[in-house]
Every structure is written in structure tokens, then in C-alpha cells.
Design a protein around this motif. Structure first.
Motif, mmCIF file in Angstrom:
data_model
loop_
_atom_site.group_PDB
_atom_site.id
_atom_site.type_symbol
_atom_site.label_atom_id
_atom_site.label_comp_id
_atom_site.label_asym_id
_atom_site.label_seq_id
_atom_site.Cartn_x
_atom_site.Cartn_y
_atom_site.Cartn_z
ATOM 1 N N UNK A 1 1.138 -10.673 -8.908
ATOM 2 C CA UNK A 1 0.793 -11.911 -9.610
ATOM 3 C C UNK A 1 1.682 -12.118 -10.831
ATOM 4 N N UNK A 2 1.896 -11.031 -11.598
ATOM 5 C CA UNK A 2 2.738 -11.151 -12.796
ATOM 6 C C UNK A 2 4.183 -11.468 -12.407
ATOM 7 N N UNK B 1 3.695 3.252 -3.000
ATOM 8 C CA UNK B 1 5.076 2.763 -3.012
ATOM 9 C C UNK B 1 5.107 1.250 -3.198
ATOM 10 N N UNK B 2 4.196 0.528 -2.561
ATOM 11 C CA UNK B 2 4.135 -0.920 -2.755
ATOM 12 C C UNK B 2 3.867 -1.265 -4.212
ATOM 13 N N UNK B 3 2.969 -0.532 -4.844
ATOM 14 C CA UNK B 3 2.697 -0.774 -6.266
ATOM 15 C C UNK B 3 3.941 -0.512 -7.109
ATOM 16 N N UNK C 1 -1.668 3.984 -15.469
ATOM 17 C CA UNK C 1 -0.464 4.297 -14.711
ATOM 18 C C UNK C 1 -0.827 4.604 -13.262
ATOM 19 N N UNK C 2 -0.125 3.995 -12.307
ATOM 20 C CA UNK C 2 -0.409 4.292 -10.892
ATOM 21 C C UNK C 2 -0.242 5.765 -10.537
ATOM 22 N N UNK D 1 -8.084 1.441 -6.730
ATOM 23 C CA UNK D 1 -7.397 1.150 -7.996
ATOM 24 C C UNK D 1 -5.905 0.931 -7.754
ATOM 25 N N UNK D 2 -5.300 1.744 -6.885
ATOM 26 C CA UNK D 2 -3.889 1.535 -6.549
ATOM 27 C C UNK D 2 -3.670 0.168 -5.913
ATOM 28 N N UNK D 3 -4.605 -0.251 -5.055
ATOM 29 C CA UNK D 3 -4.495 -1.576 -4.432
ATOM 30 C C UNK D 3 -4.577 -2.677 -5.483
ATOM 31 N N UNK D 4 -5.394 -2.484 -6.517
ATOM 32 C CA UNK D 4 -5.484 -3.465 -7.601
ATOM 33 C C UNK D 4 -4.153 -3.582 -8.342
ATOM 34 N N UNK D 5 -3.456 -2.467 -8.506
ATOM 35 C CA UNK D 5 -2.130 -2.511 -9.135
ATOM 36 C C UNK D 5 -1.190 -3.403 -8.334
ATOM 37 N N UNK D 6 -1.272 -3.347 -7.008
ATOM 38 C CA UNK D 6 -0.407 -4.169 -6.169
ATOM 39 C C UNK D 6 -0.625 -5.650 -6.460
ATOM 40 N N UNK D 7 -1.887 -6.088 -6.457
ATOM 41 C CA UNK D 7 -2.183 -7.498 -6.699
ATOM 42 C C UNK D 7 -1.806 -7.912 -8.124
#
Length: 376
Positions: free
Chosen positions: A365-366, A272-274, A327-328, A355-361
Motif C-alpha cells: 500500500x505504501x 520474501x514477498x514482504x 521488523x519482519x 503478522x508477516x502477511x500484514x507486512x506484505x499488505x
């Protein structure tokens, strides 16, 4: 007559609309991009009869009968033996983690029983969380294996010729092939993606359209504080949806909960955070709420088609699988199905969770970078 209808006025209106359409590049791109994307994905990427499915072979011998069995299974086109393991524990870890769809176990006394004319067995365990994936590979299994053994023994094959082989098939995790066990957990990811991304994608565009963007920028708050203030309320909305869907999955569809609830809820929170960060990123790109919704739809469609929710992920060509990995939802579906249906623990889903945590960061950042450009 010209008071009611004029070719000149109509031409001017048409010219005006074409100019506006050309200026609204997102809408114009959607008009061309969505049909083209649907054509390519449905024409090339979707396949309901997946082939070359990853399999693990558990055997302690390399006799010619074992090699004949493996070759016969590979020649069907359904099996691809990527893993040769020595123990059932290694094979169990592979099928629980989703690395393989099949585990083929050939006993060490297989060749001896065949030579003595005794009834020999091979065991094939199939990951049946998605019943459609393994059905084609299992349907022709008995005939193919029996004929391969007869040929290896030098016996003419025929309908009435007994091979002395017994193929034992275990459909793991969903032995009855109930489609709801596969669909309902996936629906949680789809519903969360649709609502979370859509609602947060209009977070900043709504401020622009209402004329309150200047007030927001004038506040003594950093971009990070503004972003968190915009996305955190939607976590409560997501929590309500999670309770409703998981409750319906258990009470209405009797979907099993084999894994730990704490691990499941932690994975949902990361997902959900992602999603809310993705929606916020879209809101920093779009200029209007309509553009935000269009970009959301443009993301939502390929995500549904390529994540493995509607169609078997293993059945898609390699380029489509690579595209689906961005895609997450793809990674969340693997996590939730592994936890709910397989009882997977953290080591089995650690990679997908990371990998999902990487989507969050990445999304954060973007979004922060885009919002700083707005400030400038």
C-alpha cells in the motif's frame, strides 16, 4: 605558489561540500543516526543474561511446598510464571508456540512424598533452541530449589544437608546445546533480508539515474503492474538462496528438520514477498542508489540487533522488544526455528505468519501510494 595551493580555493571547496552535505539529508541523517542508534542499542537493549523469562506451571495441588518452589524460582529473577495450566498438553502447546521458555511440572503427590521423607521430583523443561537463554536459569536451579524445600520443612540449610529433592531438567529441541541449530536457520532470514531488500531498493532509483524513468512512466502499465514487474524476478533469486542455505544447513551442519517442508516453504515465500515489497518501498523514497543503500543499512542494523538473531530477544528491555516487533525478521526467526527445531504445525505459527502477511499488505500500500505521487 597560489597556482598549486590557495587557502581561498580550499575554503570554497569546503563550503561547497558542506552545502551538498546539508542538502543530502539522508546521508547527513545516517552520519548522526547510525552511531547514536548503535550506542543506544548496545548500551541499553543488549543483554546476554536474560531475566524474567516466561514460564508455565503444571500442578494439580496448591500445597505450601509447591508455593515455596514457585516463590524460590521467581526470586532467582529468571522465572516469571505467566501461565498456570492443568495439563501437560496445554504446557506443550505453550512451549512449542514460543509463549514460554520453561515448563515447571510439580506432581500431585509432591507434598506427600516430602512429608514421608521420600525422594520427591520436580520436572523443568527448557526451550533450548537458543542455548544461551536458558543456561543461566538452569545453572543455579538445583541449589535454589533444594534450599527452598529445606527452609519450608524447617531444616537448617547447609552444604551437607540433603533435601530429598531431585530436579529433573529436560533441554528440549536442542539437548546438546549446539549453537549452529539456532544460528543457521536464523542465517536464512538474515541473508534473504540483506539481499532481497538491497536489490529491490534500487529498482526505481536505478531508472532515475539512468534517465529511463520517463520511459517507464510512459508505458501503458498501472503502478501495480510496474511494481510486480520489478519485484517478481527477485523471487527466483530468493529461491536459489533458500535452496543453498537449507541444503547447507542439512548437509554441512546437520540441523534437524522436524516440521513439514510445505509449511516451511510457505512461510519463506511470505517472508520474501514482504522483503521485496519493503525494498521497493525504499526505492520510491530514495532519489539515488546511494540513498537507497543507506536507507537499507539503516533498516538492516536494528533489525539484526533487535530480532533475536544475535542476542536473546527475551533479554532485551520491554521497549526494545516492542521495537523489535516492527521488523519482519523477528517474526520469521520465530517461525523457522519453531518449524525446523520444534516440529511446529500451522496453529503454533499462525499468529506470526499472519503478522508477516500484514507486512506484505502494508508495504504494498505504501509503495503504490508513493509511486502514484511520482506519477503526479
Amino acid at each position: 605558489m597560489s597556482r598549486f595551493f590557495s587557502i581561498g580555493r580550499l575554503g570554497a571547496m569546503l563550503l561547497k561540500e558542506f552545502i551538498q552535505m546539508r542538502r543530502d539529508r539522508i546521508t547527513f541523517g545516517m552520519m548522526l543516526g547510525v552511531p547514536l542508534m548503535q550506542l543506544v542499542l548496545f548500551g541499553y537493549a543488549i543483554n546476554n543474561d536474560p531475566k524474567a523469562l516466561p514460564a508455565a506451571l503444571v500442578t494439580m495441588s496448591q500445597d505450601h511446598y509447591t508455593r515455596a518452589m514457585v516463590s524460590a524460582l521467581e526470586l532467582t529473577g529468571y522465572y516469571r510464571f505467566d501461565h498456570i495450566v492443568d495439563s501437560a498438553a496445554e504446557a506443550e502447546a505453550l512451549i512449542t508456540g514460543g509463549d514460554v521458555v520453561f515448563v515447571v511440572t510439580i506432581p500431585s503427590d509432591f507434598a506427600r512424598k516430602v512429608d514421608r521423607g521420600q525422594r520427591a521430583q520436580i520436572l523443568i523443561e527448557a526451550d533450548a533452541t537458543d542455548p544461551s537463554v536458558a543456561s543461566g536459569a538452569i545453572s543455579t536451579l538445583d541449589t535454589v530449589a533444594s534450599q527452598a524445600l529445606l527452609r519450608e520443612r524447617g531444616v537448617a540449610t547447609g552444604k551437607d544437608q540433603a533435601s530429598g529433592l531431585e530436579v529433573v531438567v529436560h533441554r528440549r529441541y536442542n539437548p546438546e546445546g549446539i549453537s549452529q541449530y539456532n544460528i543457521v536457520p536464523g542465517l536464512l532470514g538474515v541473508i534473504l533480508q540483506m539481499t532481497m531488500v538491497m536489490m529491490t531498493s534500487i529498482a526505481l532509483t536505478r531508472e532515475r539515474e539512468r534517465g529511463t524513468m520517463e520511459n517507464l512512466l510512459a508505458m501503458p502499465a498501472s503502478p501495480l503492474e510496474i511494481m510486480l514487474g520489478k519485484i517478481l524476478p527477485y523471487l527466483a533469486v530468493g529461491a536459489v538462496q533458500v535452496i543453498v542455505v537449507l541444503g547447507a544447513a542439512r548437509l554441512l551442519f546437520d540441523v534437524p528438520f522436524m516440521g513439514g517442508m510445505g509449511l516451511l516453504l510457505s512461510a519463506i515465500l511470505i517472508f520474501v514477498l514482504a522483503l521485496v515489497l519493503l525494498g521497493y518501498t525504499i526505492s520510491t523514497v530514495a532519489r539515488t542508489q546511494m540513498q537507497a543503500l543507506q536507507l537499507t543499512f539503516f533498516f538492516f542494523l536494528p533489525s539484526i540487533l533487535l530480532s533475536g538473531f544475535m542476542f536473546p530477544f527475551r533479554g532485551m528491555p520491554q521497549w526494545a522488544q516492542w521495537l523489535g516487533e516492527i521488523f519482519p525478521l523477528t517474526h520469521f526467526l520465530r517461525i523457522i526455528r519453531a518449524i525446523m527445531l520444534k516440529g511446529a504445525e500451522l496453529p503454533a505459527v499462525a499468529l506470526e505468519t499472519g503478522i508477516l502477511a500484514l507486512f506484505i499488505f502494508a508495504y504494498a500500500a505504501i509503495a503504490l501510494m508513493r509511486f502514484r505521487q511520482t506519477l503526479d
